[in-house]
Design a protein around this motif. Sequence first.
Motif, short mmCIF file in Angstrom:
data_model
loop_
_atom_site.label_atom_id
_atom_site.label_comp_id
_atom_site.label_asym_id
_atom_site.label_seq_id
_atom_site.Cartn_x
_atom_site.Cartn_y
_atom_site.Cartn_z
N SER A 2 -81.29 17.73 82.13
CA SER A 2 -80.18 19.52 81.51
C SER A 2 -80.71 20.31 80.75
O SER A 2 -81.98 19.93 80.46
N ASP A 4 -79.67 21.92 78.49
CA ASP A 4 -79.01 22.01 77.12
C ASP A 4 -80.27 21.05 76.91
O ASP A 4 -80.87 20.81 75.32
N SER A 294 -68.24 26.41 85.13
CA SER A 294 -69.19 25.30 84.96
C SER A 294 -71.13 26.18 84.53
O SER A 294 -71.63 25.10 84.97
N TYR A 299 -77.65 29.00 84.18
CA TYR A 299 -78.96 28.66 84.98
C TYR A 299 -79.64 29.86 85.56
O TYR A 299 -80.52 30.00 85.31
N GLN A 439 -82.86 21.58 88.73
CA GLN A 439 -81.19 21.64 88.44
C GLN A 439 -81.19 22.46 89.34
O GLN A 439 -80.20 23.85 89.85
N LEU A 442 -77.72 23.54 91.28
CA LEU A 442 -76.90 24.62 91.22
C LEU A 442 -77.12 25.82 91.64
O LEU A 442 -75.39 26.17 91.89
N SER A 474 -70.69 20.31 89.19
CA SER A 474 -70.58 20.78 87.53
C SER A 474 -70.86 20.01 87.12
O SER A 474 -71.04 19.37 86.16
N THR A 477 -73.76 18.29 85.40
CA THR A 477 -74.67 18.85 84.05
C THR A 477 -73.25 18.29 83.11
O THR A 477 -72.37 17.59 82.98
N HIS A 479 -71.42 20.56 81.41
CA HIS A 479 -70.28 21.20 81.92
C HIS A 479 -69.32 21.01 82.75
O HIS A 479 -69.24 21.81 83.59
N ARG A 480 -69.10 19.47 83.01
CA ARG A 480 -68.05 19.32 84.01
C ARG A 480 -66.50 19.66 83.89
O ARG A 480 -66.27 19.86 82.90
#
Length: 726
Positions: A2, A4, A294, A299, A439, A442, A474, A477, A479-480
């Motif tokens: 991710s 983060d 999300s 992103y 990612q 997304l 999401s 990631t 941030h589910r």
Amino acid sequence: MSVDAASAAGTGPVIAQGVDDEPMAPNQRDPRAGTGVLIAVLCAAYTLFHLFVMVVYPLETWTYRMMHVCGGLIIGFLTYSALTQRNDGATTPARRGMAELALLGVAALGVGYGLAVIAYAWGAWWLAGVAMPPAFGFRTYGLPLAIGTGAAIVAGWLYSSRDRSRIYPGDLILCLASIAVLGYILFVVGALRMRAGTAMAQPGDLWAAVTGVMLILELTRRLTGLALVIIVAVFIGYSFLGPWLPGFLNHRGYTATRFFTYIFTDQGILGDPIAVSSTYIILFIVFAAFLQASKVGDYFVNFAFACAGQARGGPAKVAVFASGLMGMINGTSAGNVVSTGSLTIPLMKKVGYSPKSSAAIEATASSGGQILPPIMGAGAFIMAEVTGIPYTDIVIAAIIPALLYFVSVYFMVDLQALKLDMKGLPRSELPQFKVLIRQVYLFLPIIILIYTLFAGYSVIRAGAMGMASAAMVSWLTPHRMGPRQIFNALDMGAKMTIQMVAVCAAAGIIVGVIALTGVGARFSSLLLSIADQNQYLAMFFAMCISIILGMGMPTTAAYAVAAAVVAPGLIALGVPVLVAHFFVFYYAVMSAITPPVALAAYAGAALSGSDPMKTSVEAFRLGLAAFIVPFMFFGSHELLMQGEWIDIIHATATALLGMFLLSAGVIGYYFGHASMVVRLVLIGAALSMIAVGWVTDLIGLSVAAALFLWQRRMVTPATLTHGRAD
């Protein structure tokens, strides 16, 4: 990995965090504890109601649109105060004087009586099957309701609490007044459809409509300021002052009963703007809310920084792409400036852009998002509703004009960076592309949305699938989206929709006035008379009117009004429907960066600390392409994907070269610093390339080539004198 996690592992910093967070308006409330939860539940229920009606169980048109407007009014008055709120967290109890208590008392009594009569009518029908309440009730409820509503509005102006955590009692009364208006109109909706706007309209119809207009205008003032309210007031005044006006503005005038009852029909407030607001706009705003919940917006911006942040003037190029993408989904130019500009403007200043240029670039890119397919800030859906042209045809037609606009802005940003010898951000301060590319899934919600739209699914089903895919993606990631996050997205979607509800309802009043008075048809005749002398002069006149109508108004309202006033005149000139509506749409959008009232530029100036008027002039300069593109596709329909492919490619290629020459002329850099004479010649060559025809294209190419040789010092005054090159 991710974003983060990448940051934590030291593989690259995360620049964008919280880009999706909605900034609080100066008069927006932030109620605590139970009150805040109750409003959030109400907002989520409002969103779910719309999704249920659109996807599962359709309602009768007037009923659904009235519930859409009424729900928006209630949420709006609960969440937005009549006055600017404090940020210091003080909670000093309010001490009410006699004048305030008197106003609130009149408001409570008037609205209370009106609501009681409506409640009695519904109760008698539900419990006893009485279809018609006592005539005395419906004859007398309206005037007290209107007076009480007016008193509550005035009390809010004078005495509303400045504490963000408190809801002013007058606003609760306005919520009850909204329910009373809804209750009356739904009770008589069958008869009202037949008698509204005629001599058969009843006094009760009049007072319900008057109260509804008062509530809509007050909420519009709280959400967008006075500009749109003043414009609506002018149109309302025009309905009554017509017999005393000269020329094509003259009309016979209307009684209050006929006017206000007509306005509250599907020819006015419940017409096309609210039809789109209650379906497509709320659907895609909720889709955007799911993306925000999300953290997909973070992103998007980080991806743009990883791609272009290190290039010269990198943050400005990131602003062009990221703000354009977010503006397409966001739906409001000024709102997008505030959200993404809080990140991009400081970074642009860091690499050398002046505060004025930083704010102008952000404003220009955010405004361009409104013309960027496939969502176009909801403009495509309104255009489809008004014209009857399929949505997919509109989106396809918008591709090349949007390309020309963003390419032009990119050229201007890049040439300005070259001229000022700017650098990008250090790679060590940017997210790593190799991390972010992992990612790329997304982007799936956007891809799924576009695919389903062009695969033949209805817009509503495509939007619902986009929402579902955003929730599912999401889960890949940090941030589910679980039940709490989905609830927050539904809550946020309703709050983001409120401004559009108020704006579309206010625009509906203007559209209703135009339809009732027939001024649109007379304006068309005026354009026709001008076109007898010069068609381009008529188009220029239409451009000016579209921009003036849009100044100070959100994009949706600006286009709705311009479509009602200007587009019929262009169609009468023989301009195809799609071309005419795109023409007025572009200029309605660009009113956000057109001095003297440029809302997007003003929002950027507030963030950068620059002078608002100078910023608006700079934004106008950077967005100059948008003021030329409509005349381009007016003269060459190939730019709207109409015609043979070879002609479309030819028109697009020459237009792109014209955009480069125009950008070079405006910025003053063409393979080196350009003198004023060279800049003027460049702009002339650009206009030649923009015009349709092989001859003008060859002239433009020849001038561009000659100026290139001149700028590279391959041709000098000496060589011209001797007739040879060194």
